[in-house]
Design a protein around this motif. Structure first.
Motif, PDB file in Angstrom:
ATOM      1  N   CYS A  22      11.741 113.938  32.608  1.00 38.53           N
ATOM      2  CA  CYS A  22      10.339 113.895  32.185  1.00 38.53           C
ATOM      3  C   CYS A  22       9.618 115.074  32.811  1.00 38.53           C
ATOM      4  O   CYS A  22       9.446 115.119  34.042  1.00 38.53           O
ATOM      5  N   VAL A  23       9.182 116.016  31.987  1.00 32.46           N
ATOM      6  CA  VAL A  23       8.510 117.213  32.511  1.00 32.46           C
ATOM      7  C   VAL A  23       7.164 116.872  33.146  1.00 32.46           C
ATOM      8  O   VAL A  23       6.866 117.315  34.254  1.00 32.46           O
ATOM      9  N   PRO A  24       6.288 116.042  32.516  1.00 25.82           N
ATOM     10  CA  PRO A  24       5.006 115.720  33.158  1.00 25.82           C
ATOM     11  C   PRO A  24       5.165 115.043  34.518  1.00 25.82           C
ATOM     12  O   PRO A  24       4.428 115.324  35.450  1.00 25.82           O
ATOM     13  N   CYS A  25       6.141 114.119  34.633  1.00 19.69           N
ATOM     14  CA  CYS A  25       6.348 113.419  35.903  1.00 19.69           C
ATOM     15  C   CYS A  25       7.271 114.186  36.845  1.00 19.69           C
ATOM     16  O   CYS A  25       7.408 113.824  38.014  1.00 19.69           O
ATOM     17  N   GLU A  26       7.949 115.204  36.307  1.00 20.22           N
ATOM     18  CA  GLU A  26       8.877 116.026  37.077  1.00 20.22           C
ATOM     19  C   GLU A  26       9.932 115.162  37.756  1.00 20.22           C
ATOM     20  O   GLU A  26      10.172 115.243  38.962  1.00 20.22           O
ATOM     21  N   THR A  27      10.600 114.326  36.943  1.00 22.79           N
ATOM     22  CA  THR A  27      11.632 113.461  37.493  1.00 22.79           C
ATOM     23  C   THR A  27      12.649 113.108  36.414  1.00 22.79           C
ATOM     24  O   THR A  27      12.316 113.019  35.240  1.00 22.79           O
ATOM     25  N   TYR A  28      13.893 112.949  36.854  1.00 24.46           N
ATOM     26  CA  TYR A  28      14.911 112.414  35.969  1.00 24.46           C
ATOM     27  C   TYR A  28      14.738 110.901  35.869  1.00 24.46           C
ATOM     28  O   TYR A  28      14.416 110.233  36.850  1.00 24.46           O
ATOM     29  N   VAL A  29      14.978 110.366  34.680  1.00 24.28           N
ATOM     30  CA  VAL A  29      14.818 108.937  34.444  1.00 24.28           C
ATOM     31  C   VAL A  29      16.191 108.320  34.202  1.00 24.28           C
ATOM     32  O   VAL A  29      16.907 108.742  33.284  1.00 24.28           O
ATOM     33  N   PRO A  30      16.591 107.323  35.005  1.00 23.22           N
ATOM     34  CA  PRO A  30      17.879 106.653  34.781  1.00 23.22           C
ATOM     35  C   PRO A  30      17.945 106.030  33.393  1.00 23.22           C
ATOM     36  O   PRO A  30      16.933 105.579  32.854  1.00 23.22           O
ATOM     37  N   GLU A  31      19.158 106.000  32.838  1.00 27.02           N
ATOM     38  CA  GLU A  31      19.352 105.476  31.484  1.00 27.02           C
ATOM     39  C   GLU A  31      18.749 104.074  31.327  1.00 27.02           C
ATOM     40  O   GLU A  31      18.132 103.766  30.320  1.00 27.02           O
ATOM     41  N   ALA A  32      18.920 103.243  32.358  1.00 28.36           N
ATOM     42  CA  ALA A  32      18.464 101.856  32.259  1.00 28.36           C
ATOM     43  C   ALA A  32      16.949 101.741  32.193  1.00 28.36           C
ATOM     44  O   ALA A  32      16.419 100.704  31.780  1.00 28.36           O
ATOM     45  N   GLN A  33      16.226 102.779  32.600  1.00 36.02           N
ATOM     46  CA  GLN A  33      14.769 102.712  32.640  1.00 36.02           C
ATOM     47  C   GLN A  33      14.104 103.461  31.485  1.00 36.02           C
ATOM     48  O   GLN A  33      12.879 103.476  31.379  1.00 36.02           O
ATOM     49  N   ILE A  34      14.888 104.102  30.634  1.00 37.25           N
ATOM     50  CA  ILE A  34      14.326 104.895  29.542  1.00 37.25           C
ATOM     51  C   ILE A  34      13.639 103.976  28.530  1.00 37.25           C
ATOM     52  O   ILE A  34      14.184 102.935  28.125  1.00 37.25           O
ATOM     53  N   GLU A  68      11.578 102.990  24.872  1.00 33.00           N
ATOM     54  CA  GLU A  68      11.950 103.072  23.461  1.00 33.00           C
ATOM     55  C   GLU A  68      11.663 104.463  22.915  1.00 33.00           C
ATOM     56  O   GLU A  68      10.613 105.046  23.174  1.00 33.00           O
ATOM     57  N   GLY A  69      12.626 105.010  22.170  1.00 34.81           N
ATOM     58  CA  GLY A  69      12.465 106.342  21.601  1.00 34.81           C
ATOM     59  C   GLY A  69      12.632 107.445  22.631  1.00 34.81           C
ATOM     60  O   GLY A  69      12.036 108.513  22.498  1.00 34.81           O
ATOM     61  N   ASN A  70      13.442 107.194  23.665  1.00 26.29           N
ATOM     62  CA  ASN A  70      13.680 108.184  24.728  1.00 26.29           C
ATOM     63  C   ASN A  70      12.377 108.660  25.358  1.00 26.29           C
ATOM     64  O   ASN A  70      12.089 109.856  25.422  1.00 26.29           O
ATOM     65  N   THR A  71      11.590 107.708  25.824  1.00 29.24           N
ATOM     66  CA  THR A  71      10.318 108.042  26.465  1.00 29.24           C
ATOM     67  C   THR A  71      10.345 107.652  27.934  1.00 29.24           C
ATOM     68  O   THR A  71      11.115 106.789  28.357  1.00 29.24           O
ATOM     69  N   CYS A  72       9.474 108.293  28.698  1.00 24.92           N
ATOM     70  CA  CYS A  72       9.362 108.024  30.126  1.00 24.92           C
ATOM     71  C   CYS A  72       8.744 106.639  30.341  1.00 24.92           C
ATOM     72  O   CYS A  72       7.733 106.318  29.709  1.00 24.92           O
ATOM     73  N   PRO A  73       9.295 105.824  31.232  1.00 25.92           N
ATOM     74  CA  PRO A  73       8.723 104.493  31.456  1.00 25.92           C
ATOM     75  C   PRO A  73       7.357 104.528  32.118  1.00 25.92           C
ATOM     76  O   PRO A  73       6.606 103.561  32.039  1.00 25.92           O
ATOM     77  N   ASP A  74       7.007 105.650  32.759  1.00 29.61           N
ATOM     78  CA  ASP A  74       5.725 105.748  33.454  1.00 29.61           C
ATOM     79  C   ASP A  74       4.628 106.332  32.572  1.00 29.61           C
ATOM     80  O   ASP A  74       3.601 105.718  32.343  1.00 29.61           O
ATOM     81  N   CYS A  75       4.865 107.560  32.050  1.00 26.98           N
ATOM     82  CA  CYS A  75       3.799 108.232  31.287  1.00 26.98           C
ATOM     83  C   CYS A  75       3.945 108.068  29.780  1.00 26.98           C
ATOM     84  O   CYS A  75       3.071 108.503  29.028  1.00 26.98           O
ATOM     85  N   LYS A  76       5.088 107.492  29.329  1.00 27.44           N
ATOM     86  CA  LYS A  76       5.338 107.201  27.908  1.00 27.44           C
ATOM     87  C   LYS A  76       5.560 108.450  27.057  1.00 27.44           C
ATOM     88  O   LYS A  76       5.629 108.361  25.834  1.00 27.44           O
ATOM     89  N   ARG A  77       5.686 109.612  27.679  1.00 25.90           N
ATOM     90  CA  ARG A  77       5.923 110.836  26.910  1.00 25.90           C
ATOM     91  C   ARG A  77       7.416 111.026  26.651  1.00 25.90           C
ATOM     92  O   ARG A  77       8.256 110.486  27.380  1.00 25.90           O
ATOM     93  N   PRO A  78       7.778 111.850  25.644  1.00 27.49           N
ATOM     94  CA  PRO A  78       9.191 112.054  25.317  1.00 27.49           C
ATOM     95  C   PRO A  78       9.944 112.716  26.472  1.00 27.49           C
ATOM     96  O   PRO A  78       9.415 113.574  27.182  1.00 27.49           O
TER      97      PRO A  78
END
Length: 652
Positions: free
Chosen positions: A128-140, A142-152
């Motif tokens: 996730c570029v806005p959050c500057e963090t990798y997101v584990p598969e289990a936390q991704i 719907e639609g490959n979005t960040c669980p925190d900011c909801k961006r792609p």
């Protein structure tokens, strides 16, 4: 662990935007704690600062055509200016671009590589570029979005260095089981323990895909990951790892205040890093909630972001400080309402503490020519007020140890309310009229003493107000100068002559206030973007096909563009719809020159109810795409490329 030292930190704030109420909230809370512990005679250190590395900074700087350092130097001033405005008493302000920080980060990285806690490898994952963090598969999401900011999310593969986070799962669990108050509130503790038990993966702690960061020692094609870099500020500000440095004094008693969105960094990765360094984890991490505004999420595109500069200017710094800590239990989400603040100013500040000061000093002035009675004979009722004052001090101390700011203030205001009731019970005006000198002396002295203790206890929350009360009571210096010795009833016995001044908090005429606020809100909406009927920060609920059918979109020709007087961002677009002419007000002036718009065919929502902006009626809404991810927003109109399509054509 020494009970005479206290180290309090805020997060270091990311300089990709101007400061808002969330930044102010955390920093005001930290300031209150720092002042509170200093008043107890504890050696206290209060740190805040800014986080200035990472992809978002580099992207924003590139978009503006300046260097990342220039962007940081510009934006950091907003935070420093706000802390001065809000009377923040921080002992240090650290920037992650400072040499003192970079030196410590590289030293920490070097140590962890040498002892095998950091190793080189390759990482592939969703980033996730806005959050500057990798997101584990289990936390991704719907639609490959960040669980925190909801961006792609973006799929990335890169060579990287890893921190052996998995190695510290069991030590972390053991530490938290032995120290259940290390994470507050309890719900956050449960969240973190559950997260650790679900399994920890080694964390990528370097990047090769950007240059704006601290170079990795010995491998300068890598820069150190922004979150790994940022967390170390809490040590680098204390001269870690120098022998005899401030860190040896303050580190065992470190308390971090953070927003709930960054708790995993502070309660999983950070304490694991410290364990790897042989340093104690934080004594406490307290994660507070988020603010909404009158029930809605804050959003620049909606124009409802709460500006702490504006609030302090409109209502006063101390009133704003009081409101944000009194209104919501620290740790919960809160809803900010200017009306609620105006009403609380009237009830708590004008009616309660303001009224107590005004009535008490007026009677001392009237019946004793401003001279405080030197001694008095207390009755059982007077002793009740004294006992309540002492009990309030003890209760507030216990509540502040739990960071329960709202409850501590509620306790103090219960005492203030009791003191106001005491005036009605004793009726000093009747005592003065009847010549009951001894009883009147006792009442006046009890009221003065109540105000003195109220000033001492409210001083960490409202320092300017407390100093004002102190001066009007005829006392020199500052309420916190004497430490906890000042908390004792009857601690000051010297002759005192009051210096009655102006009222503390003028009452707000709510009806007049409502009219003024409506005018301010209209100006904000016009200045923000009257064409923006959606919010990039969240998604609107699904609608039925019939609902969509109610929207009438048509092709319009821009015939003429005029500037709206006294409005920096507004144009009036005169349109030809084929079947009629009309005008639309739009805040696109900063993105287009008039000649760039005239002659264009655009898509317009034509059945929108007319609205007035700066005295000009806007009849419809144009459509545009806006990028909210940089400090300088980019906006592009939705235009018709095929010139053969006639004006007035329906868009389906």
């Amino acid at each position: 662990m020494s009970d005479k030292n206290f180290y309090i930190t805020t997060p270091i704030y990311y300089v990709n935007d101007v400061p808002h109420i969330g930044h102010a909230y955390t920093t005001i809370a930290a300031d209150v704690l720092a002042r509170w512990h200093k008043s107890a005679g504890e050696k206290t250190w209060f740190l805040t600062g800014t986080d200035e590395h990472g992809q978002k900074i580099q992207t924003a700087a590139d978009a503006r055509g300046i260097t990342p350092q220039q962007l940081c130097d510009e934006v950091v001033q907003n935070f420093q200016r706000l802390w001065k405005t809000l009377n923040i008493s921080n002992d240090d302000f650290i920037r992650t671009t400072e040499p003192r920080h970079e030196k410590v980060v590289q030293e920490v990285f070097r140590r962890l590589i040498e002892q095998g806690d950091i190793y080189k490898g390759e990482y592939e994952g969703w980033y996730c570029v806005p959050c500057e963090t990798y997101v584990p598969e289990a936390q991704i999401g719907e639609g490959n979005t960040c669980p925190d900011c909801k961006r792609p999310l973006t799929k990335m593969t890169e060579e990287t260095y890893f921190f052996k986070l998995s190695k510290y799962a069991e030590p972390l669990l053991k530490y938290y089981e032995e120290n259940p108050d290390a994470i507050m509130p309890k719900s956050r503790y449960n969240e973190i323990v559950s997260f650790i038990k679900s399994g920890l993966r080694d964390q990528s702690v370097s990047r090769t895909t950007l240059s704006w960061g601290i170079p990795l020692p010995g491998d300068d094609k890598h820069v150190i990951y922004v979150w790994f870099d940022a967390l170390i500020n809490y040590l680098s500000a204390l001269d870690f790892p120098e022998k005899g440095g401030k860190w040896e004094t303050f580190w065992p008693v470190v308390h971090h205040l953070v927003g709930k969105d960054i708790i995993r960094f502070h309660c999983v990765i950070w304490p694991a890093m410290l364990m790897a360094l042989g340093v104690n984890p934080p004594v406490k991490v307290f994660a507070h909630g988020w603010w909404t505004v009158e029930g809605a999420k804050m959003s620049k595109s909606v124009g409802n972001v709460v500006d702490p500069f504006e609030m302090a200017g409109l209502y006063g710094v101390d009133a704003f400080r009081y409101f944000v800590l009194r209104e919501v239990p620290f740790g919960n989400d809160g809803d900010f309402s200017e009306l609620a603040m105006a009403q609380r100013i009237n009830s708590d500040l004008a009616n309660d503490i303001g009224n107590l000061l005004s009535r008490s000093l007026q009677m001392i002035d009237k019946y004793r020519e401003g001279n405080l009675p030197a001694s008095y004979k207390a009755t059982e009722l007077d002793k009740e007020i004294e006992d309540l004052a002492n009990a309030t001090a003890a209760e507030m101390t216990a509540l502040m140890d739990r960071f329960a700011f709202d409850e501590a203030l509620k306790s103090l205001w219960n005492f203030i309310g009791r003191a106001n009731k005491y005036i009605d019970e004793t009726q000093p005006w009747k005592l003065g009229k009847d010549g009951e000198v001894e009883r009147l002396d006792a009442v006046l002295r009890t009221l003065w003493e109540s105000l003195r203790l109220a000033a001492v206890q409210v001083a960490p929350f409202m320092p300017e107000t407390a100093a004002n009360i102190w001066a009007q009571l005829g006392l020199a210096g500052n309420p916190l100068d004497g430490g906890r010795a000042n908390w004792k009833w009857g601690a000051l016995e010297a002759p005192v002559k009051i210096a009655k001044g102006s009222i503390l908090f003028p009452r707000i005429d709510i009806e007049k206030w409502k009219a003024e606020k409506e005018k301010r809100d209209q100006e904000k909406r016009a200045a923000a973007n009257p064409t923006a009927f959606f919010n990039f920060d969240d998604h609107e609920p699904e609608i039925e096909y019939d609902d969509f059918g109610k929207l009438e979109f048509r092709v319009a020709l821009v015939e003429k563009v005029e500037v709206v007087p006294k409005a920096d961002k507004l144009y009036v677009l005169h349109l030809d719809l084929g079947y009629e002419k009309r005008a639309i007000v739009s805040s696109i002036r900063e993105f287009y020159k008039p000649e760039e718009l005239e002659g264009k065919k655009i898509v317009v929502l034509v059945n929108l109810k007319p609205a007035k902006f700066r005295g000009v009626v806007s009849n419809g809404m144009l459509l545009a795409a806006e990028s909210p991810d940089t400090t300088k927003e980019v906006l592009t109109l939705l235009t018709v490329m095929d010139d053969s399509i006639p004006v007035g054509s329906r868009v389906h």
